[in-house]
Design an enzyme around this catalytic site. Structure first.
Site, PDB file in Angstrom:
ATOM      1  N   GLY A 107     -30.882  30.793   6.579  1.00 44.11           N
ATOM      2  CA  GLY A 107     -30.781  31.083   5.149  1.00 44.11           C
ATOM      3  C   GLY A 107     -31.733  32.182   4.711  1.00 44.11           C
ATOM      4  O   GLY A 107     -32.066  32.302   3.536  1.00 44.11           O
ATOM      5  N   GLY A 109     -31.000  35.204   4.635  1.00 42.82           N
ATOM      6  CA  GLY A 109     -30.259  36.262   3.935  1.00 42.82           C
ATOM      7  C   GLY A 109     -29.889  37.446   4.781  1.00 42.82           C
ATOM      8  O   GLY A 109     -30.125  38.588   4.396  1.00 42.82           O
ATOM      9  N   SER A 110     -29.273  37.210   5.933  1.00 40.41           N
ATOM     10  CA  SER A 110     -28.929  38.345   6.784  1.00 40.41           C
ATOM     11  C   SER A 110     -27.853  39.221   6.145  1.00 40.41           C
ATOM     12  O   SER A 110     -27.831  40.414   6.371  1.00 40.41           O
ATOM     13  CB  SER A 110     -28.485  37.873   8.159  1.00 40.41           C
ATOM     14  OG  SER A 110     -27.425  36.958   8.023  1.00 40.41           O
ATOM     15  N   SER A 111     -26.978  38.652   5.301  1.00 40.10           N
ATOM     16  CA  SER A 111     -25.926  39.497   4.734  1.00 40.10           C
ATOM     17  C   SER A 111     -26.490  40.489   3.724  1.00 40.10           C
ATOM     18  O   SER A 111     -26.055  41.637   3.672  1.00 40.10           O
ATOM     19  CB  SER A 111     -24.795  38.665   4.127  1.00 40.10           C
ATOM     20  OG  SER A 111     -25.307  37.675   3.300  1.00 40.10           O
ATOM     21  N   ALA A 113     -29.582  41.665   3.812  1.00 42.42           N
ATOM     22  CA  ALA A 113     -30.380  42.633   4.582  1.00 42.42           C
ATOM     23  C   ALA A 113     -29.470  43.654   5.268  1.00 42.42           C
ATOM     24  O   ALA A 113     -29.762  44.856   5.261  1.00 42.42           O
ATOM     25  CB  ALA A 113     -31.249  41.899   5.601  1.00 42.42           C
ATOM     26  N   ASP A 154     -31.589  38.560  -3.486  1.00 36.84           N
ATOM     27  CA  ASP A 154     -31.791  38.825  -2.058  1.00 36.84           C
ATOM     28  C   ASP A 154     -31.724  40.321  -1.751  1.00 36.84           C
ATOM     29  O   ASP A 154     -32.450  40.819  -0.889  1.00 36.84           O
ATOM     30  CB  ASP A 154     -30.786  38.019  -1.209  1.00 36.84           C
ATOM     31  CG  ASP A 154     -29.374  38.026  -1.789  1.00 36.84           C
ATOM     32  OD1 ASP A 154     -29.136  38.684  -2.824  1.00 36.84           O
ATOM     33  OD2 ASP A 154     -28.500  37.364  -1.197  1.00 36.84           O
TER      34      ASP A 154
HETATM   35  O1  PMV Z   1     -29.139  30.066  -0.293  1.00 34.81           O
HETATM   36  P1  PMV Z   1     -29.754  31.381  -0.588  1.00 34.81           P
HETATM   37  O2  PMV Z   1     -31.093  31.565   0.066  1.00 34.81           O
HETATM   38  O3  PMV Z   1     -28.845  32.539  -0.362  1.00 34.81           O
HETATM   39  O4  PMV Z   1     -30.113  31.387  -2.129  1.00 34.81           O
HETATM   40  C1  PMV Z   1     -29.171  31.209  -3.132  1.00 34.81           C
HETATM   41  C2  PMV Z   1     -29.868  31.292  -4.463  1.00 34.81           C
HETATM   42  C3  PMV Z   1     -28.980  31.090  -5.673  1.00 34.81           C
HETATM   43  O5  PMV Z   1     -29.801  31.230  -6.826  1.00 34.81           O
HETATM   44  C4  PMV Z   1     -28.385  29.702  -5.676  1.00 34.81           C
HETATM   45  C5  PMV Z   1     -27.841  32.110  -5.698  1.00 34.81           C
HETATM   46  C6  PMV Z   1     -28.210  33.519  -6.150  1.00 34.81           C
HETATM   47  O6  PMV Z   1     -27.422  34.437  -5.903  1.00 34.81           O
HETATM   48  O7  PMV Z   1     -29.252  33.702  -6.793  1.00 34.81           O
END
Ligand code: PMV
Length: 324
Positions: A107, A109-111, A113, A154
């Protein structure tokens, strides 16, 4: 000419879910990076080699970008390239190679990055001077094309790096100094399905708008307090704010038994506070504790089948690695 860029993954510290509805969040870039290499190929096709994404020798003509079958793994790259060519048209295609430091299952966030690193590589290949704000807009458009929703936090972490206070409507990005902060990261062993949890929260908001919006507002207040606690280097206060944020996330119904087990054990081992990080449903939790408690906290995570993760926070944002 061949250009290689890299962008970092991320870890959400405060404000998940609320940030989707216009509230701020705090996110940090982690020292796990995605690398993207691009070069021209002389033909009107996108050719992709992405072994870490499970894709080899993927090809698509420029005319067909975003159409026909778009495998999930390649969607961000393909949509970004399509959007890029709308802004900066080119006759000839490219060869893209990606490689990643980390598994996409944590989790981190590779997409986001890969999207940011690819956009930066394209800008460099065609010698375009694009600002971070323009880079953000381009990447955000591609993410919305693929996911339909998303706050862009992200992407902001992958572009600007460091630790940032991110406000979605105006995309305000303010750097925070986290020097001296001891944060522990535990992986639940379960890959979260962000899109599903995201939809679940959306459904809760449709059914019960007042209650859900109030929870989001309360998260937003905590996020602002957390930014002040970071500025004052008040780590015990930051731990307590994590506990309060976790309690609101519980009310949003996004926590799980395994996340709760990791959070409880970390607190029993002396952490000042702990919470899930990201959408919930799995992935990682974070805990705030003094460095003297490192061994106890990490051992306690292992006791409940959690995996302590070694990550350095506040990593550098997108950068050019090589231009040859
Ligand atoms: O699951 P992750 O680490 O991609 O985080 C999602 C975070 C959310 O607030 C639920 C979605 C977003 O785009 O901000």
């Amino acid at each position: 000419m061949s250009i290689t860029t890299s962008a970092p993954g991320k870890l959400m510290l405060f404000g998940e879910h609320a940030v989707v509805y216009g509230h701020p969040c705090i996110v940090t870039a982690v020292d796990q990076r995605v690398f993207v290499t691009v070069e021209r190929n002389g033909a009107d096709v996108l050719h992709l080699e992405a072994p870490d994404l499970g894709l080899m020798a993927y090809s698509k003509t420029i005319a067909d970008l975003g159409q026909k079958d778009v495998p999930k793994a390649v969607a961000f790259i393909e949509m970004l390239y399509k959007r890029f060519l709308e802004l900066y048209p080119q006759q000839r295609g490219i060869i893209v190679r990606t490689r990643s430091d980390f598994s996409s299952s944590f989790g981190f966030g590779s997409s986001s990055a890969v999207t940011v690193a690819f956009a930066k590589a394209l800008a460099e290949l065609y010698e375009l001077r694009i600002t971070n704000d323009e880079l953000f807009k381009l990447c955000y458009q591609a993410v919305i094309d693929v996911q339909g929703v998303g706050s862009g936090f992200d992407l902001a972490a992958a572009i600007w790096g460091g630790t940032i206070f991110y406000e979605p409507p105006a995309k305000v990005v303010e750097p925070l100094n986290i020097e001296g902060m001891a944060l522990f990261v535990g992986y639940t062993g379960i890959k979260a399905d962000t899109a599903t949890i995201f939809r679940m929260v959306g459904e809760m908001r449709r059914q019960n708008p007042d209650k859900t919006d109030l929870l989001m507002k309360e998260i937003s207040v905590l996020t602002k307090k957390a930014s002040e606690a970071i500025e004052k280097r008040n780590w015990t206060e930051l731990g307590s704010l994590m506990n309060q944020n976790q309690s609101l996330l519980r009310s949003l119904d996004v926590s799980t038994e395994q996340l709760e087990a990791l959070i409880k054990t970390a607190i029993d081992a002396g952490a000042w506070g702990a919470k899930l990080s990201g959408a919930g449903g799995g992935d990682c939790m974070i805990a705030m504790a003094s460095n003297q408690r490192k061994e106890e906290v990490e051992a306690s995570l292992r006791q409940v089948q959690g995996e302590p993760m070694k990550v350095v926070l506040g990593a550098e944002g997108v950068r050019i690695e090589e231009n040859i």
